[in-house]
Scaffold this motif. Structure first.
Motif: not given
Length: 319
Positions: A2-9
């Motif tokens: 439910t929270g934000a996901i950091f997509v690196a790349g």
């Protein structure tokens, strides 16, 4: 989630596909361009993660390339990939982020591993020399995840894709992987009216190809697994999961397929003075299959859609 996901790349081929898949779910997504956040900079990465505190991190960022790029820039392939993964994994730990997905590569397995390559083949033999630095970096990433899980109880998971292709691929004439390189080469041959296309190597090595949209789906499938299911199907010292189709094709047959898709009707020749790389790379995907996920995009369908994207994106002119 439910929270934000950091997509690196997120601007890369794999990261872009994962971004699209998360966006379709309506999941909040955190991104940073390389200009905004240099993932090789430990202090910058730690500060970013400590400030933003995403619910999870997906490590899709990497320095990637084909045989020529790997053999020309081995130091950069080892150094940059080690720095990126170490900063993101350790930074996530420091920020108290419990969930992380690390994307590796099938090149982690020994050159002469039994086929298909099971997860247990890791560290059982010598690596393929042409991409050893990249492979060592990816192995280190797996072991970093396992080590932080064992020592701190985190839920850091690793998926090992086979050869990927699709929207957002790199079609550079020298630094791309085999399938996009073939698409560009045959497209140019059609445009110029060339009668022959030369392919590196003997054409006998066999490779497995997975569409990047399937990889994104598999990545989110693995992230969605509850901890008990994931732990029951892995091992603290062997926690990575293979992702592929379970089918391979010779480079010669792949070249013929691409020639057909692009409309090339001339001759295909093979430059046997050039290296073949690993004789065969087929993933054992039984672990992931037993958990309920299988690839859905057929190779020809994927090549056709990739070629259509290539033409629409004008990649040839911009590369």
């Amino acid at each position: 989630m439910t929270g934000a996901i950091f997509v690196a790349g997120h601007r890369g081929m794999v990261g872009g596909a994962i971004y699209r898949a998360l966006e379709a779910r309506g999941v909040p997504i955190l991104t940073r361009t390389r200009e905004e956040l240099d993932l090789r900079d430990q202090r910058a990465v730690e500060a970013f993660l400590a400030t933003e505190r995403p619910e999870a991190v997906i490590v899709a960022a990497a320095k990637v390339g084909g045989i020529l790029a790997n053999t020309t820039y081995p130091a950069e392939f080892l150094y940059e990939n080690l720095m990126i993964e170490a900063n993101l994994i350790h930074g996530s730990h420091l920020a108290g982020i419990q969930r992380l997905l690390f994307l590796g590569s099938s090149c982690i397995y020994p050159r002469d591993a039994d086929q298909p390559m099971a997860e247990a083949a890791l560290l059982t033999g010598r690596l393929e020399a042409t991409n050893e630095p990249y492979a060592i970096a990816k192995i280190a990433g797996i072991k970093l995840c396992e080590s932080y899980n064992r020592q701190y109880g985190h839920d850091y998971r690793s998926v090992m894709p086979t050869n990927l292709y699709g929207q957002g691929d790199n079609f550079h004439p020298e630094n791309s992987h085999v399938l996009p390189a073939l698409i560009r080469r045959f497209h140019e041959a059609v445009e110029t009216g060339a009668e022959t296309v030369m392919i590196w190597g003997t054409g006998t090595p066999k490779r497995e190809f997975l569409h990047v949209d399937d990889m994104a789906a598999a990545s989110l499938f693995v992230m969605d697994l509850d901890r008990a299911t994931y732990d029951a199907n892995t091992d603290p010292m062997l926690s990575h999961i293979n992702v592929g189709t379970g089918e391979d094709i010779s480079i010669a047959d792949l070249a013929r397929l691409v020639a057909d898709v692009t409309g090339f009707e001339g001759d295909i020749e093979f430059d046997t003075s050039k290296p073949d790389g690993t004789p065969r790379k087929l993933m054992d995907v039984s672990r992931l299959s037993s958990m309920g996920w299988r690839a859905s995009i057929a190779l020809r369908d994927g090549v056709e859609s990739t070629y259509e994207w290539f033409l629409k994106a004008g990649t040839l002119r911009e590369a």
